[in-house]
Write a protein that holds these residues in place. Structure first.
Motif, mmCIF file in Angstrom:
data_model
loop_
_atom_site.group_PDB
_atom_site.id
_atom_site.type_symbol
_atom_site.label_atom_id
_atom_site.label_comp_id
_atom_site.label_asym_id
_atom_site.label_seq_id
_atom_site.Cartn_x
_atom_site.Cartn_y
_atom_site.Cartn_z
ATOM 1 N N LYS A 105 0.847 -1.190 0.000
ATOM 2 C CA LYS A 105 0.000 0.000 0.000
ATOM 3 C C LYS A 105 0.883 1.241 0.000
ATOM 4 O O LYS A 105 1.795 1.348 0.816
ATOM 5 C CB LYS A 105 -0.894 0.002 1.252
ATOM 6 N N ASN A 106 0.614 2.153 -0.926
ATOM 7 C CA ASN A 106 1.385 3.397 -0.915
ATOM 8 C C ASN A 106 0.561 4.582 -0.451
ATOM 9 O O ASN A 106 1.047 5.711 -0.411
ATOM 10 C CB ASN A 106 2.017 3.667 -2.276
ATOM 11 N N GLY A 107 -0.701 4.328 -0.068
ATOM 12 C CA GLY A 107 -1.522 5.381 0.522
ATOM 13 C C GLY A 107 -1.603 6.611 -0.358
ATOM 14 O O GLY A 107 -1.895 6.523 -1.555
ATOM 15 N N ASP A 108 -1.302 7.752 0.245
ATOM 16 C CA ASP A 108 -1.356 9.019 -0.496
ATOM 17 C C ASP A 108 -0.003 9.388 -1.095
ATOM 18 O O ASP A 108 0.202 10.534 -1.514
ATOM 19 C CB ASP A 108 -1.828 10.152 0.434
ATOM 20 N N GLY A 109 0.923 8.436 -1.110
ATOM 21 C CA GLY A 109 2.248 8.734 -1.642
ATOM 22 C C GLY A 109 2.243 8.965 -3.143
ATOM 23 O O GLY A 109 1.265 8.710 -3.843
ATOM 24 N N VAL A 110 3.364 9.453 -3.628
ATOM 25 C CA VAL A 110 3.522 9.788 -5.044
ATOM 26 C C VAL A 110 4.222 8.643 -5.763
ATOM 27 O O VAL A 110 5.225 8.112 -5.284
ATOM 28 C CB VAL A 110 4.345 11.088 -5.208
ATOM 29 N N SER A 111 3.683 8.267 -6.905
ATOM 30 C CA SER A 111 4.304 7.265 -7.779
ATOM 31 C C SER A 111 4.664 7.947 -9.097
ATOM 32 O O SER A 111 3.796 8.531 -9.751
ATOM 33 C CB SER A 111 3.343 6.100 -8.033
ATOM 34 N N ASP A 112 5.940 7.888 -9.477
ATOM 35 C CA ASP A 112 6.332 8.564 -10.716
ATOM 36 C C ASP A 112 5.658 7.928 -11.933
ATOM 37 O O ASP A 112 5.335 8.627 -12.899
ATOM 38 C CB ASP A 112 7.855 8.616 -10.878
ATOM 39 N N VAL A 113 5.393 6.612 -11.896
ATOM 40 C CA VAL A 113 4.697 5.968 -13.016
ATOM 41 C C VAL A 113 3.281 6.512 -13.141
ATOM 42 O O VAL A 113 2.829 6.858 -14.244
ATOM 43 C CB VAL A 113 4.668 4.439 -12.843
ATOM 44 N N ARG A 114 2.569 6.594 -12.035
ATOM 45 C CA ARG A 114 1.192 7.083 -12.092
ATOM 46 C C ARG A 114 1.141 8.547 -12.495
ATOM 47 O O ARG A 114 0.241 8.962 -13.233
ATOM 48 C CB ARG A 114 0.516 6.869 -10.733
ATOM 49 N N GLU A 115 2.118 9.332 -12.036
ATOM 50 C CA GLU A 115 2.155 10.736 -12.437
ATOM 51 C C GLU A 115 2.463 10.857 -13.924
ATOM 52 O O GLU A 115 1.883 11.689 -14.634
ATOM 53 C CB GLU A 115 3.195 11.487 -11.608
ATOM 54 N N PHE A 116 3.379 10.023 -14.418
ATOM 55 C CA PHE A 116 3.675 10.006 -15.848
ATOM 56 C C PHE A 116 2.429 9.658 -16.654
ATOM 57 O O PHE A 116 2.105 10.331 -17.647
ATOM 58 C CB PHE A 116 4.783 8.998 -16.148
ATOM 59 N N GLU A 117 1.720 8.624 -16.234
ATOM 60 C CA GLU A 117 0.524 8.204 -16.958
ATOM 61 C C GLU A 117 -0.555 9.277 -16.925
ATOM 62 O O GLU A 117 -1.264 9.486 -17.916
ATOM 63 C CB GLU A 117 0.014 6.889 -16.381
ATOM 64 N N ARG A 118 -0.679 9.970 -15.801
ATOM 65 C CA ARG A 118 -1.682 11.043 -15.692
ATOM 66 C C ARG A 118 -1.349 12.193 -16.645
ATOM 67 O O ARG A 118 -2.210 12.650 -17.410
ATOM 68 C CB ARG A 118 -1.738 11.564 -14.255
ATOM 69 N N LEU A 119 -0.098 12.636 -16.628
ATOM 70 C CA LEU A 119 0.303 13.754 -17.485
ATOM 71 C C LEU A 119 0.248 13.361 -18.964
ATOM 72 O O LEU A 119 -0.221 14.137 -19.805
ATOM 73 C CB LEU A 119 1.710 14.211 -17.118
#
Length: 277
Positions: A105-119
């Motif tokens: 579980k990463n909770g509210d942490g930041v994932s660079d993969v998810r941020e990349f996919e979002r952008l």
């Protein structure tokens, strides 16, 4: 928990690294981190570590690696609790044992993969809406998250190799669309140096070659644009027995005729190639 995989592996909890130095626990964490919030079956982790012929002690050894990861997580949690002056959750609440596998579980942490996919997703939607300045900005931000090859410092087994290939393909798609947005904004000369590197790095990638040809042509370098096409064709024929796609061949003919109505489009990333005659 913050997770970085678009380069070297970095997993931090309360700002404290929980990334092990030993190769196999590092593999386990990398796969769990890539699939944070999802159950990773024991069989998948076993295949990643030992391939199709795991040792008889595989399950027990995997449990040892999980315990090592939990020790690192516990240390980070204790430090966080001390900084906050209170009690926090336990490691088993962060790295869970669930029926059939494990879940990080990463909770509210930041994932660079998810941020990349979002952008990147927002950039693709901007391209579809023909908002090229916005698309170029968003895709540039997405690509800036990459600091190197994904999981560059992790030994990869079958599962992680598949993940790395998927990530590399996602990056190449975003790069292709970012270059396309810049071309549509008239940044042909600014792109030449970058495209020169890219076509050498990906010598059979038709879309990048088409973008390079267009940038050269619109920079007044018609002969070099035609040379780029011939290099691609030679490479495709020699290595794959294939001709360039009809779309790219049409661009080459347009440049040969020096048509002033050259379209800013380039071959679609999914354009097919046809066998040599």
């Amino acid at each position: 928990m913050d997770i970085d995989v678009l380069g070297t592996l970095g997993v931090r909890l309360n700002g404290v690294s929980v990334t092990p130095t030993a190769p196999k626990p590092r593999q386990v964490l990398a796969l769990l981190a890539l699939r944070a919030g999802q159950v990773v079956p024991v069989g998948v982790l076993t295949e990643e570590l030992w391939g199709s012929e795991p040792p008889r002690s595989a399950r027990a050894t995997l449990q040892t690696y999980i315990l090592q990861l939990r020790e690192l997580i516990s240390a980070a949690l204790e430090r966080g609790a001390g900084d906050a002056g209170g009690r926090c959750c336990q490691a088993k609440d962060v790295l869970l044992t669930v029926p059939g596998g494990y879940l990080l579980k990463n909770g509210d942490g930041v994932s660079d993969v998810r941020e990349f996919e979002r952008l990147a997703g927002s950039g693709y939607r901007a391209m579809d809406a023909e908002d090229h300045p916005q698309a170029a900005r968003l895709l540039r931000e997405a690509l800036a998250l990459w600091t190197g090859s994904p999981l560059a410092d992790v030994h990869t087994g079958p599962q992680l190799e598949t993940e790395v290939k998927r990530l590399e393909e996602s990056r190449l798609c975003a790069l292709d669309q970012r270059v396309e947005a810049d071309l549509r904004l008239g940044r042909h000369r600014e792109l030449l140096a970058e495209l020169t590197v890219l076509v050498n790095q990906y010598p059979t990638h038709e879309s990048l070659c088409g973008q390079y040809m267009l940038a050269l042509y619109r920079s007044g370098r018609r002969g070099e644009a035609l040379d780029a096409y011939q290099r691609l064709r030679t490479t495709l024929v020699r290595t794959m027995g294939l001709e360039p796609s009809p779309t790219l061949a049409k661009m080459q003919r347009s440049i040969l005729m020096s048509g002033s109505d050259m379209l800013p489009a380039r071959p679609a990333a999914s354009a097919s190639v046809v066998p040599v005659g």
